[in-house]
Design an enzyme around this catalytic site. Structure first.
Site, short mmCIF file in Angstrom:
data_model
loop_
_atom_site.label_atom_id
_atom_site.label_comp_id
_atom_site.label_asym_id
_atom_site.label_seq_id
_atom_site.Cartn_x
_atom_site.Cartn_y
_atom_site.Cartn_z
CD GLU B 61 -2.05 -2.30 1.20
OE1 GLU B 61 -0.98 -2.70 1.73
OE2 GLU B 61 -2.95 -3.10 0.86
CG HIS B 130 -11.38 -7.19 5.51
ND1 HIS B 130 -10.57 -7.72 6.49
CD2 HIS B 130 -10.68 -7.32 4.35
CE1 HIS B 130 -9.44 -8.15 5.93
NE2 HIS B 130 -9.48 -7.91 4.64
#
Lengths: 335, 326
Positions: B61, B130
């Site tokens: 990321e 999530h």
């Protein structure tokens, strides 16, 4: 595997004299920054690069004017090597409106974007992925520009370093990762917290790229190793890690007297000051001392004039706190 | 009846329109290429635009965000995908320290015209790492524009504005809305950043919503008709720029405000909305401001537990009823 670069190439005398002058300007600016700090005219902190000059000057000399450079909070030398004026840098440190970042950045964020020096970043390792982005952009735009990230040895154990090396290799980006290994992260020796002897260069092989060690105090050697890496990048052959061994003449930052460094080690490295090495080489080449003295005197004059002009410059305008948040120049967050 | 499309397809449509229009637009992210994205929001783009415009990345990321930033600073308009908004934490340095500050701290020398797209929000049983709604994370950082569309047409129109913006934009796509349907965006559809939408006009109570809480608020408003309560639903569309003029204008008529937000009550964006109303609209109010927000717990897995802690139509109906009778 990690390779060692030499300095076989003989550059023109005028070139080395020019590099010596640039290094002397950087050294003088760093000393001026230190002195101005002691007089209370520089606030906050500074991370001086005295001792690292050969890396900035030698590496920049291997770049095109339109190449990109990303540096760290210890980045005065890179800003100056890429064309930021000593006056603009000292004015920035002294919070003057004429500072290179209009006194909104400070010592840790010197930038000269119109010369491809896209900033100095003070979160360790964060700018390595950015250099990838600039190189990726150059590829997409078809410009053959190269991007360089200069970083300290301390950055080699942070995730962004490893993520950046892998992506640069996978995308075969025109990036050169230049580690300025001055042996200490902040106060702790890099060797005591790192799994390999050469914290940057030894990690290159794991990412499928050359890792090269070079004497970071020898401006000719730095230039030569950098030119090789830049040529490789520009030819489309991918990134290189260049680890330049060097030493800082001051502590990590303004508040650090660097008492953790053994006296003998300091002495040894000060004897290998990059300016001393350049002068010695010029002498070996038979360059008259007067020519060397002349460029150093000119450098001293440049710095003295810059320091005076910066001190005489107007202070930052408080209203400038509300400019340049957005591209329209303003800061409005509501409609 | 106009053509209907899904929110999911609107994402790829919005991206495709900008990719066609501007050669400097380029996409990068995990699984966005041949795989079409884990949420199938980039389906067809790799096939239409090729590997030079749609770039698969490693699970890195920081490398994704840094690459987007460096490219944005040097003439491109990258759109980076961070698969789940929870993963923004893995590259938070770029949103907290780098991207929003580069222009400012260089005295205006550089621009960072990039978009970070990310799938946000709960309701699908993905558990604590999530499912979060983290739009309030971005809302703590001056220098980021923040978009969170609620309809397929807005996805397209706001995507156009986000990509064309010369400022960095975080674009929250709500996971719970991907399968939802709405009118397809007309050609050349552009929705300016910072213009809230009155999703349903009403007279008694103003409900301010964002992304998935917009359909939730519309459902609540429909139920409240039976109670004789007329609810005005405002879809903020963006947190920055924040359109408080529309909210304050609505309160001039309704005098009652409920904010419905999926991020946690602690530090949620509704607190800023309430604070502005307290500062600038106190005399418009006939009742306290109520916030229906995520509870201050990590998101649990089981449906029954998750429903207990995120806003629901039932919770909003209850809050509006109490406020209407205040």
């Amino acid at each position: 595997m990690t390779q060692e670069a030499g300095s076989a190439t003989r550059v023109a005398t005028a070139t080395l004299l020019d590099w010596l002058e640039q290094m002397a300007v950087i050294r003088g600016t760093e000393k001026a920054a230190h002195d101005l700090f002691m007089r209370g005219l520089v606030k906050g902190t500074t991370h001086l690069a005295a001792g690292h000059e050969a890396i900035a000057v030698g590496a920049s000399a291997a770049l095109r004017p339109d190449d990109y450079v990303f540096a760290t909070y210890r980045g005065h030398h890179h800003a100056i090597a890429r064309g930021a004026s000593p006056e603009g840098c000292l004015a920035e440190l002294m919070q003057r409106s004429t500072g290179v970042c209009r006194a909104k950045g400070g010592s840790m964020h010197l930038t000269r974007a119109d010369h491809g020096m896209l900033g100095s970043y003070a979160i360790v390792g964060a700018h390595l992925p950015m250099a990838n982005g600039a190189a990726w952009s150059a590829r997409l735009r078809g410009t053959s520009q190269v991007a360089v990230a200069f970083f300290g040895d301390g950055a080699t154990n942070i995730g962004a370093f490893h993520e950046a090396l892998n992506l640069a290799a996978v995308w075969k980006l025109a990036v050169v990762f230049v580690c300025e290994n001055n042996r200490y992260m902040e106060y702790t020796p890099i060797a005591s917290v790192t799994s390999v002897p050469n914290p940057a260069a030894d990690r290159a092989a794991a990412n499928g790229m050359p890792g090269v060690l070079v004497d970071g105090n020898d401006v000719v050697a730095v230039h030569e190793a950098m030119a090789t890496a830049v040529d490789r990048a520009r030819a489309g052959d991918g990134p290189t890690v260049l680890e330049a061994l060097t030493y800082r003449h001051f502590g990590h930052s303004r508040t650090d007297p660097a008492t953790y460094r053994p006296a003998a080690e300091v002495e040894e490295w000060l004897a290998r000051d990059p300016l001393i090495l350049a002068r010695r080489r010029l002498a070996e080449w038979g360059v008259p001392q007067a020519d060397v003295d002349a460029v150093e005197a000119r450098a001293a004059d440049t710095v003295a004039a810059a320091s005076r002009a910066a001190q005489d410059a107007p202070p930052a305008d408080p209203e400038d706190a509300f400019t340049d948040v957005w591209a329209d120049g303003g800061w409005a967050w509501r409609t | 009846m106009a053509d209907l499309t899904t929110y999911r397809d609107a994402v790829s449509d919005g991206l495709a329109r900008e990719l066609r229009r501007d050669p400097s637009v380029v996409l990068l992210g995990e699984d966005i290429g041949a795989a079409g994205g884990v949420f199938k929001t980039t389906v067809g783009l790799f096939e239409e635009f090729g590997a030079d415009r749609v770039w698969d990345t490693p699970i890195s990321e920081q490398a994704i965000m840094g690459a987007a930033m460096g490219a944005a600073m040097t003439g491109m308009r990258p759109v980076a995908e961070i698969m789940f908004s929870d993963f923004l934490a893995c590259c938070w340095d770029y949103l907290a320290n780098e991207i929003p500050k580069a222009r400012y701290m260089t005295g205006g020398q550089v621009s960072v015209p990039m978009v970070v797209r990310t799938a946000n929000g709960g309701g699908l049983g993905f558990g604590a790492q999530h499912s979060q709604s983290v739009e309030n994370w971005a809302f703590t950082v001056p220098g980021l524009k923040i978009v969170a569309p609620s309809t397929p047409a807005d996805v397209v129109g706001l995507m156009a504005s986000a990509i064309r913006s010369d400022d960095p934009v975080v674009f929250f796509e709500h996971k719970g809305l991907f399968a939802s349907k709405g009118e397809a965006a007309p050609p050349e559809h552009v929705v300016p950043l910072g213009e809230a939408r009155v999703a349903r006009p009403g007279d008694d109570v103003t409900v301010v919503a964002l992304a998935a809480t917009v359909p939730l608020a519309l459902a609540a408003a429909e139920q409240l008709v039976e109670d004789g309560i007329s609810v005005e639903v405002i879809d903020l569309r963006c947190l920055v720029p924040l359109d408080m003029a529309t909210v304050l204008g609505s309160l001039e008529r309704t005098s009652r405000l409920v904010v419905v937000e999926e991020n946690p009550y602690q530090g949620g964006w509704g607190a800023t909305v309430a604070s502005i109303v307290a500062d600038e609209g106190f005399e418009l109010l006939d009742a306290p401001v109520r916030r229906v927000a995520g509870e201050n717990v990590p998101l649990p897995f089981a449906d029954a537990l998750e429903e207990r802690v995120i806003p629901t139509t039932g919770k909003l109906v209850e809050a509006v009823r109490r406020l209407a009778s205040y």
